[in-house]
Design a protein around this motif. Sequence first.
Motif, PDB file in Angstrom:
ATOM      1  N   VAL A   1       0.838  -1.199   0.000  1.00  0.00           N
ATOM      2  CA  VAL A   1       0.000   0.000   0.000  1.00  0.00           C
ATOM      3  C   VAL A   1       0.874   1.250   0.000  1.00  0.00           C
ATOM      4  CG1 VAL A   1      -1.801   1.266   1.233  1.00  0.00           C
ATOM      5  CG2 VAL A   1      -1.831  -1.250   1.201  1.00  0.00           C
ATOM      6  N   THR A   2       1.862   1.278   0.882  1.00  0.00           N
ATOM      7  CA  THR A   2       2.797   2.409   0.940  1.00  0.00           C
ATOM      8  C   THR A   2       4.194   1.878   1.206  1.00  0.00           C
ATOM      9  OG1 THR A   2       2.464   2.738   3.323  1.00  0.00           O
ATOM     10  CG2 THR A   2       1.056   4.007   1.829  1.00  0.00           C
ATOM     11  N   LEU A   3       5.176   2.601   0.706  1.00  0.00           N
ATOM     12  CA  LEU A   3       6.574   2.289   1.001  1.00  0.00           C
ATOM     13  C   LEU A   3       7.369   3.582   0.869  1.00  0.00           C
ATOM     14  CD1 LEU A   3       8.329  -0.244   1.704  1.00  0.00           C
ATOM     15  CD2 LEU A   3       9.122  -0.138  -0.657  1.00  0.00           C
ATOM     16  N   LYS A   4       7.801   4.105   1.994  1.00  0.00           N
ATOM     17  CA  LYS A   4       8.541   5.366   2.024  1.00  0.00           C
ATOM     18  C   LYS A   4       9.977   5.077   2.448  1.00  0.00           C
ATOM     19  CE  LYS A   4       8.751   9.837   4.393  1.00  0.00           C
ATOM     20  NZ  LYS A   4       8.159  10.672   5.472  1.00  0.00           N
ATOM     21  N   VAL A   5      10.914   5.534   1.654  1.00  0.00           N
ATOM     22  CA  VAL A   5      12.332   5.331   1.933  1.00  0.00           C
ATOM     23  C   VAL A   5      12.969   6.682   2.229  1.00  0.00           C
ATOM     24  CG1 VAL A   5      14.528   4.455   1.055  1.00  0.00           C
ATOM     25  CG2 VAL A   5      12.376   3.331   0.397  1.00  0.00           C
ATOM     26  N   THR A   6      13.641   6.765   3.360  1.00  0.00           N
ATOM     27  CA  THR A   6      14.312   8.008   3.760  1.00  0.00           C
ATOM     28  C   THR A   6      15.786   7.697   4.041  1.00  0.00           C
ATOM     29  OG1 THR A   6      12.262   8.729   4.814  1.00  0.00           O
ATOM     30  CG2 THR A   6      14.270   9.940   5.364  1.00  0.00           C
ATOM     31  N   PRO A   7      16.723   8.452   3.425  1.00  0.00           N
ATOM     32  CA  PRO A   7      16.517   9.537   2.456  1.00  0.00           C
ATOM     33  C   PRO A   7      16.060   9.001   1.103  1.00  0.00           C
ATOM     34  CG  PRO A   7      18.853   9.090   2.718  1.00  0.00           C
ATOM     35  CD  PRO A   7      18.156   8.241   3.740  1.00  0.00           C
ATOM     36  N   ALA A   8      15.442   9.842   0.333  1.00  0.00           N
ATOM     37  CA  ALA A   8      14.818   9.424  -0.925  1.00  0.00           C
ATOM     38  C   ALA A   8      15.819   8.815  -1.898  1.00  0.00           C
ATOM     39  CB  ALA A   8      14.111  10.623  -1.568  1.00  0.00           C
ATOM     40  N   GLU A   9      17.075   9.289  -1.860  1.00  0.00           N
ATOM     41  CA  GLU A   9      18.063   8.762  -2.806  1.00  0.00           C
ATOM     42  C   GLU A   9      18.431   7.306  -2.528  1.00  0.00           C
ATOM     43  OE1 GLU A   9      20.363  11.527   0.099  1.00  0.00           O
ATOM     44  OE2 GLU A   9      18.431  11.502  -0.981  1.00  0.00           O
ATOM     45  N   ARG A  10      18.005   6.776  -1.378  1.00  0.00           N
ATOM     46  CA  ARG A  10      18.276   5.372  -1.079  1.00  0.00           C
ATOM     47  C   ARG A  10      17.199   4.447  -1.651  1.00  0.00           C
ATOM     48  NH1 ARG A  10      22.076   2.606  -0.122  1.00  0.00           N
ATOM     49  NH2 ARG A  10      21.306   1.443   1.675  1.00  0.00           N
ATOM     50  N   LYS A  11      16.193   5.011  -2.291  1.00  0.00           N
ATOM     51  CA  LYS A  11      15.101   4.187  -2.816  1.00  0.00           C
ATOM     52  C   LYS A  11      15.599   3.177  -3.851  1.00  0.00           C
ATOM     53  CE  LYS A  11      10.365   4.585  -4.526  1.00  0.00           C
ATOM     54  NZ  LYS A  11       9.266   5.512  -4.917  1.00  0.00           N
ATOM     55  N   ASP A  12      16.637   3.530  -4.592  1.00  0.00           N
ATOM     56  CA  ASP A  12      17.150   2.640  -5.626  1.00  0.00           C
ATOM     57  C   ASP A  12      17.789   1.382  -5.041  1.00  0.00           C
ATOM     58  OD1 ASP A  12      16.286   4.396  -7.533  1.00  0.00           O
ATOM     59  OD2 ASP A  12      18.241   5.315  -7.866  1.00  0.00           O
ATOM     60  N   ALA A  13      18.138   1.421  -3.772  1.00  0.00           N
ATOM     61  CA  ALA A  13      18.753   0.253  -3.134  1.00  0.00           C
ATOM     62  C   ALA A  13      17.717  -0.777  -2.703  1.00  0.00           C
ATOM     63  CB  ALA A  13      19.574   0.689  -1.918  1.00  0.00           C
TER      64      ALA A  13
END
Length: 722
Positions: A703-715
């Motif tokens: 439903v939701t997936l928030k990654v902080t910091p945003a630049e780590r989302k690719d990992a």
Amino acid sequence: MAGCNVVWTSPSDKPTGTMPIGNGDIGANVRVNPAGELVILISKTDAVSENGQLLKIGRLKLRFSEPLAMQEFRQELSLERGAIVISAKQGKTNIALEVRIDANNPLVVVEGESATPIDVEVVYDGWRRQPFTLEGDYRSAVYGIMKRKEPIITAPDVGETRKDEILWYHRNPSSIWRETLALQALSDYPGINSDPLLHNTFGALVSGDGFISSAPETLKTNKPVRRFNVNAVISSVPSATPEEWEKDIRAKKAVIDRQSAKQRKQLHEQYWKSRWDAHYIIVDAKGDDAEQVAGITSGYQLQRYVNLCAGRGALPIKFNGSIFTVDSTTAQHPFDPDYRNWGGCYWFQNTRLPYWTMQYSGDFDLTKSLYDMYMKAIPLSKFRVKKYYGHEGVQFPETMYFWGTYNNDNYGYDRSKLPDGLTENTYIRYYWSGVIELIAIMLEEYDFTRDEVLLKETLLPFASEVVMFYSRHYTQRTAEGKILFSPAQALETYQSCIQPMPEIAGLHFVLPRLLKLDGADEAFRQTCKELYDELPAMPTGEKNGKQSLVAGYELHWLRNIENAELYAIFPYRMFGLGKPDIELALNAFDERANRPAQGWQQNAIQAALLGLTDEAAAMVKSEFNTKHPDSRFPAFWGPNYDWVPDQDHGSVSMRALQNMLIQSDNDTITMFPAWPKEWNVKFKLHAPQNTVIEGELRDGTVVTLKVTPAERKDAVVMGTGY
């Protein structure tokens, strides 16, 4: 957190019916007994006796002119507030209490309010009144010296009634330090005068607004009151005179008194709120699974809470009861609350498991006491290694006193046929691999935090000494020119073998990671590289016609119930999802001899890391829903292999649940690698490189997936099917 609060609607009829509270260093077991008295059993992480036993600080009883055992009774552990809230009602009588241990001060607080004026009495209810000789089965409470011929005596506490105060303390009049060094041929250690036990002094100072001395070790309100508060300041001071200890505890009280009670309470509640805001895993399911899955959520939060209550002290969390042991009332162990089976020493196999939960939960401050214990013991360990083996480096035994030596029972009192350094106890004779796993824990924390202080002041200094030991100690080589680990053993299970899996997998796991660290000097890098180049391959063999990981070669003396071959899966993640040759690990897991899901058995974690969703889910459900038949608090598991509350049982389950939800390797973070489709979950997790991941999965859909910091989302990648 409210859904995980523990609520009782009747008093507790025996000492095992207690709720825990704590601030990380000071703890208490709290209950209302059938007489309507509030009973508070106080503890501290470093209240270690002259015999190396972790003692309680003492016990307080609060008595009320209107006893709390009333028609309408409620006792609730409020996780969000870090407090126990009690209400008792009958007719016009209505009493409300809150008990907490200040998150920021060494202070036990009881606040009370009554609809009608009542009298309140506070009594110090001590049991160490006379010198106590440990005899029979009670001697296992001081495992380490229980086999010695001389009497084992615990000195009495000193209790005093001052003007409007109760003060008591225990002061160690003697110490087992010198006898330990003498037995283990270490009397020439240059630091022999730095006795860690002698004159260690710990106790409490109790007072309350409007309370006056009414009898020995008793305070009472000077008139009936509607509101009251009782404060117990707690202090331990190493190597202190009674006067020095009292000066210290009064100084602590003065600092506390400079803050208003309201401000202290606000800061206390902010601390606990910040803990729950920083991390959570809330699981639910529908249908037949609903109740047991709810038990997972409750068990996870409560075990983390217990770790938080005891993990910020001067010494690490005790696996066999933490600081929450109580009076044991069983026929086999009818003992006081100072008793715990397996005593006050540290078994690394058991001590490590709570600390493997703290990376994904972000509880990094809780690992400090574990690291500090080993770092402080390095000088003595270096001296031991040089004396016993004639080379450099550090070695720590599996079972040890907090200062780093063997315990005497395992070392052996009859040395007539044993050289210095060789233990009589074969269970731990060559079991030294815990230091490799401790490096692995440090490395994982550094991956998560990038904490340069941890790297420079702890990880690199500790690892350099361990690597030095392994590079110098094993001088034999195989025909292929690789290190021959012999004499050796594979954990406590195979007490004679060559090429044990835990050492080999552990070094294969940590050495490449150490080589990548910034800040390591060239000499250390060279030693790591040379040792790594000489490591043998991980042991494999055939089991039931399938190639598999094995515990080692030439295995003899099967004595315990550990799957040493599976150490290559966890704690050393050489095999698992997305890694080569996973079939070797899967076959080893399928053929494992020891299959329980309880205590320190780590099958559930290994199942999760192998992507065996059904197996991991079944074990986690079983572990978190296991109840101790005599303990009212649902997360007081055990005794299993140790004592109650067993800190391994819940911690294994925590790490297993985490690895069902998230796995990280190098720079890849995999979400839902072993997560059942029918389980819903909300979570906030910590991950490598100071990454925080929050999200919700419902009905098999993210439903939701928030990654902080945003630049780590690719990992971040999704597990199969998500």
